[in-house]
Enzyme design. Structure first.
Site, PDB file in Angstrom:
ATOM      1  N   HIS A  65     -75.113  90.841 -94.290  1.00 48.79           N
ATOM      2  CA  HIS A  65     -73.659  90.727 -94.094  1.00 48.79           C
ATOM      3  C   HIS A  65     -73.340  89.614 -93.091  1.00 48.79           C
ATOM      4  CE1 HIS A  65     -69.732  93.270 -93.850  1.00 48.79           C
ATOM      5  NE2 HIS A  65     -69.480  91.981 -93.663  1.00 48.79           N
ATOM      6  N   LEU A  68     -70.238  82.911 -93.319  1.00 50.73           N
ATOM      7  CA  LEU A  68     -70.598  81.515 -93.006  1.00 50.73           C
ATOM      8  C   LEU A  68     -69.369  80.603 -92.956  1.00 50.73           C
ATOM      9  CD1 LEU A  68     -73.891  81.224 -95.080  1.00 50.73           C
ATOM     10  CD2 LEU A  68     -73.676  81.455 -92.605  1.00 50.73           C
ATOM     11  N   ARG A  69     -68.230  81.108 -93.383  1.00 47.96           N
ATOM     12  CA  ARG A  69     -66.923  80.428 -93.227  1.00 47.96           C
ATOM     13  C   ARG A  69     -66.733  79.156 -94.039  1.00 47.96           C
ATOM     14  NH1 ARG A  69     -64.739  84.902 -91.572  1.00 47.96           N
ATOM     15  NH2 ARG A  69     -65.131  85.506 -89.426  1.00 47.96           N
ATOM     16  N   ASN A  99     -65.441  85.855 -98.546  1.00 48.13           N
ATOM     17  CA  ASN A  99     -64.031  85.723 -98.131  1.00 48.13           C
ATOM     18  C   ASN A  99     -63.776  84.402 -97.425  1.00 48.13           C
ATOM     19  OD1 ASN A  99     -65.503  86.532 -95.877  1.00 48.13           O
ATOM     20  ND2 ASN A  99     -63.772  87.589 -94.935  1.00 48.13           N
ATOM     21  N   ASP A 157     -65.279  92.185 -99.231  1.00 50.55           N
ATOM     22  CA  ASP A 157     -65.383  92.398 -97.787  1.00 50.55           C
ATOM     23  C   ASP A 157     -64.279  91.694 -97.010  1.00 50.55           C
ATOM     24  OD1 ASP A 157     -66.621  93.318 -95.344  1.00 50.55           O
ATOM     25  OD2 ASP A 157     -67.118  91.226 -94.996  1.00 50.55           O
ATOM     26  N   HIS A 184     -65.796  97.446 -98.169  1.00 52.96           N
ATOM     27  CA  HIS A 184     -65.198  97.482 -96.825  1.00 52.96           C
ATOM     28  C   HIS A 184     -64.234  98.666 -96.877  1.00 52.96           C
ATOM     29  CE1 HIS A 184     -62.820  95.471 -93.435  1.00 52.96           C
ATOM     30  NE2 HIS A 184     -62.015  96.427 -93.853  1.00 52.96           N
ATOM     31  N   HIS A 237     -70.844  97.843 -93.168  1.00 50.39           N
ATOM     32  CA  HIS A 237     -70.509  98.201 -91.784  1.00 50.39           C
ATOM     33  C   HIS A 237     -69.934  99.613 -91.613  1.00 50.39           C
ATOM     34  CE1 HIS A 237     -66.714  96.892 -93.368  1.00 50.39           C
ATOM     35  NE2 HIS A 237     -66.887  95.622 -93.108  1.00 50.39           N
ATOM     36  N   ASP A 310     -72.710  91.655 -89.745  1.00 53.69           N
ATOM     37  CA  ASP A 310     -71.310  91.285 -89.987  1.00 53.69           C
ATOM     38  C   ASP A 310     -70.922  90.105 -89.091  1.00 53.69           C
ATOM     39  OD1 ASP A 310     -68.774  91.170 -90.963  1.00 53.69           O
ATOM     40  OD2 ASP A 310     -68.101  93.085 -90.141  1.00 53.69           O
ATOM     41  N   HIS A 314     -65.372  83.248 -84.916  1.00 53.10           N
ATOM     42  CA  HIS A 314     -63.984  82.783 -84.877  1.00 53.10           C
ATOM     43  C   HIS A 314     -63.862  81.741 -83.778  1.00 53.10           C
ATOM     44  CE1 HIS A 314     -62.217  85.637 -87.667  1.00 53.10           C
ATOM     45  NE2 HIS A 314     -62.857  86.630 -87.080  1.00 53.10           N
TER      46      HIS A 314
HETATM   47 ZN    ZN Z   1     -67.650  91.382 -92.935  1.00 44.96          ZN
END
Ligand code: ZN
Lengths: 433, 312
Positions: A65, A68-69, A99, A157, A184, A237, A310, A314
């Site tokens: 989980h 990597l953005r 996501n 997620d 999720h 999670h 997870d 940020h």
């Molecule tokens: Zn996540």
């Protein structure tokens, strides 16, 4: 430089998959495990010998989980920086979350992630795709096409699939491709905009809390849907006592249900929010002690299959704001090993179980290669110094993210050498001879 | 005597003695407030910025008058149509205000913890004028001051707080403040308005108004926001007032000398019938006057000046 042959000497080999636990020499040839020998065994000439005295040689760690953005939020993390963070934390493979912006809900984007990962040449990446198009919870994405491109799992997620009818179809349809659906679990009506665990701490802080039941009811719903459909369900999670109970019962019933827990959920309680520290803001939120205790029990008794971080980097744009406005998540990859080993020192789990939760368990949950040091397996190897003491300094993370509630913590245990397909991708230099 | 400049972020972290010293100081401030010429030089040359992200004419005016009586330069800054609506963060705003060299920032914000965040980033003193559902320390202090003025001491007294405890910063601050001064607190509201974990506050909790107010020395009615109807916390204002409002008929449930408080503004006919709000047990207007005195004391403390500064 890629020597054909590497020998890891004097270490303790700890492989939950083969049951090996003891002093062994590991020989790696052409990117694969060539031999697990007794310590004294003679090694062929010309090998690069690495001294692993006092260290554990374990199957490469695998994180189910990881955010990597990329694409879309490269200012938070790129696939390259995320994978640097992964290997620094001891991980040889990660499952990436879909996501991103745009959402990874088609084969092209799955291929994009794999291409970028290959360029990086660090940890392996197993991409996941979205359960529903755009993660909107309305229409199924193309699972077959994404799996052909290399996706290993489907998930929305970051968002729950609120419509139970869609969730049923997802579990059913994914069976055709033997894909797990990771969930999720958060009932948005019960969560009602809450930003932390609902209880004594949220009451005192005047922050809008949401109850553990918001997770419980969704876990219970999806377990019944897994039962109905025979699909593979993976609870991402997991964080509540109710969820642990539900998964334990589902396994007892023989359903295809797996679960993961994160280091922050088993290490911290909602008290970490008491100063409105946005580094302690996540979803699911940090829970109260009774829930943490239940998660620990689940880790110990096999209810929980894997520790997953997870990893959610940020920037200060998302975190340096009022608590209720801050984004959820922490940088997870670089602190997972010491936080897991802390459980061993506290007697919650044994050493072998700790490694199992970080490598063999995750591979088994998603049917991924790896998770073993068996002869012939790819040489994805992590060498851990269980005694290494260090202070967590977010400023020196390999991740672009600095959002960690563990900054300043003195911890013990660290990955000192990481190999992917027999190639050293982290550490090792100082101690090679 | 010089005092260190101090934030006032909430009551929870205050010791009894700190609360009492603010109330003592407010006593002298009330004398100043009642003088013909309401002006002392205590904070001359000091700047107070009233930084209101949430509108509240009442609290803002009270702080503004308090600052002006103390000869501080008071500036009102409000967020509507300002930089926050253009994407500026709270920290940017705070840093910009700080660059104007104020001595005190008084902040009202809809997000719980916002004053804590500002206090952690600026060099001047920060006074919380109400944050989200967290704390409203100046309100609790003025309530305690009002009760102390009537009773001499709060020791052994019982105060019932009635209404939306879940969302009320007034309730939280009052619980800490009243308990620390030796009073017992009862909390009352429909179960939907009693937050999970409320027992940790150490109050008696009930959903029955009669039980809550029976034998209490004071009843504090909280303002009900009708928006909560859409959250299903209560069905209608009509039903709420029937079970949780204080009507003239229900006054019989109270001790004869029990006081009635309300932080204002009142929804007349919902929390309080007009006859009760304006009746002889009501100290609601005392609360408003005392608010100025207490806020003078708070500003003095924040600026690092003691009450003796006003006798100059
Ligand atoms: Zn996540």
């Amino acid at each position: 430089m890629r020597p054909e042959m590497i020998v890891l000497q004097n270490g303790r080999v700890l492989d939950p998959a083969t049951g090996v636990d003891g002093a062994r020499t590991v020989r790696i040839e052409n990117g694969r495990i060539a031999a697990i020998d007794d310590p004294g065994a003679r090694q062929p000439a010309g090998a690069q010998v690495l001294d692993c005295a006092g260290r554990w040689i374990v199957p490469g760690l695998v994180d189910l989980h990881v955010h990597l953005r990329e694409p879309g939020e490269e200012y938070k993390e790129t696939i390259l920086s995320g994978l640097r963070s992964a290997v620094a934390g001891g991980f040889t493979a990660v499952v990436s979350m879909p996501n991103t912006k745009p959402v990874i809900d088609n084969a092209h984007l799955v291929r994009f992630v794999l291409d970028k990962a290959k360029e990086a040449g660090l940890a392996k990446v197993y991409p996941s795709g979205a359960t529903t198009k755009g993660q909107k919870g309305e229409a199924l994405a193309e699972y077959g096409d994404m799996k052909s491109a290399g996706a290993v799992m489907m998930t929305d997620d970051g968002h729950p699939v609120m419509n139970p009818g869609i969730m049923r179809r997802a579990l059913e349809y994914a069976k055709a491709f033997d894909l797990p659906i990771m969930v999720h679990e958060e009932d948005l009506n019960l969560a009602a905009g809450g930003c932390m665990h609902e209880g004594t701490v949220s009451m005192r802080l005047g922050l809008k809390g949401f109850p553990a039941a918001a997770e419980d009811v969704m876990v219970l719903r999806d377990i019944e849907l897994a039962s109905l459909t025979g699909g593979r369900l993976h609870i991402g999670h997991l964080s509540t006592a109710g969820a642990v109970r539900a998964v334990r019962e589902a396994k007892r019933r023989g359903l295809r249900v797996t679960a993961e827990a994160t280091p922050h959920h088993f290490t911290l309680t909602d008290e970490a929010v008491a100063t409105y520290d946005t580094n302690a803001k996540m979803c699911p939120p940090l829970r109260s002690q009774e829930h943490v205790d239940a998660v620990l029990e689940g880790l110990a008794d096999g209810t929980i299959d894997a520790i997953a971080t997870d990893h959610a980097p940020h920037s200060s744009v998302e975190k340096d704001v009022e608590f209720e406005r801050a984004s959820n998540g922490i940088v997870g990859l670089e602190t997972a090993v010491p936080l897991t080993l802390a459980l061993v020192r506290r007697g919650v789990i044994g050493e072998k179980r700790a490694i199992e939760l970080l490598s063999t368990g995750p591979c088994r949950a998603f049917g991924l290669p790896g998770g073993t040091l068996a002869v012939g397996a790819a040489a994805d190897v992590t060498v851990i110094d269980p005694a290494a003491e260090w202070t967590v300094e977010p400023a020196s993370f390999e991740s672009k993210g600095r959002n960690s509630p563990f900054g300043g913590w003195k911890v013990q245990g660290r990955a000192v050498l990481v190999m992917v397909d027999g190639r050293i991708v982290h550490g090792g230099e100082q101690r090679s001879r | 005597m010089a005092h260190p400049r101090q934030h006032l972020l909430g009551i929870e972290s205050l010791a009894r003695q700190e609360i009492e010293s603010i109330l003592d100081s407010a006593t002298s401030m009330k004398e100043v407030l009642r003088r013909d010429i309401k002006k002392v030089p205590a904070l001359r040359g000091k700047t107070v910025i009233n930084c209101f992200f949430e509108s509240s004419t009442r609290t803002r005016s009270s702080f503004e008058i308090a600052a002006k009586i103390l000869s501080a330069d008071a500036v009102n800054w409000s967020s509507s149509g300002s930089s926050t609506s253009k994407g500026e963060t709270l920290i940017d705003t705070a840093k910009n205000l700080e660059a104007m060299r104020p001595d005190i920032i008084v902040i009202r914000h809809g997000a719980s913890g916002a004053p804590n965040l500002v206090a952690s980033r600026v060099g001047c003193a920060v006074v919380n004028a109400g944050d989200g559902a967290h704390e409203h320390p100046s309100q609790a202090l003025l309530d305690a001051f009002t009760l102390r003025e009537r009773w001499g001491s709060l020791e052994g007294r019982t105060v019932a707080i009635v209404g939306d405890i879940r969302h009320s910063r007034v309730a939280r601050s009052n619980v800490y403040c009243l308990q620390r001064l030796g009073a017992k607190v009862r909390l009352c509201g429909p179960p939907t308005m009693l937050p999970l974990g409320v027992e940790a506050l150490g109050c008696e909790v009930t959903s029955d108004l009669r039980t809550a107010v029976g034998g209490a020395d004071a009843v504090m009615m909280l303002r009900i926001q009708t928006e909560r109807i859409s959250e299903s916390l209560f069905p209608t204002g009509r039903e709420y007032s029937r079970y949780y409002g204080l009507s003239r008929a229900k006054l019989d449930w109270l001790k004869e000398d029990a006081l009635v408080l309300h932080p204002g503004p009142i929804n007349r006919g919902v929390e309080l019938e007009p006859e009760v709000a304006d009746g002889d047990r009501s100290v609601i207007l005392d609360q408003v006057e005392n608010g100025v005195a207490v806020r003078m004391a708070i500003l003095l403390r924040a600026a690092g000046a003691g009450p003796e500064a006003t006798s100059a």
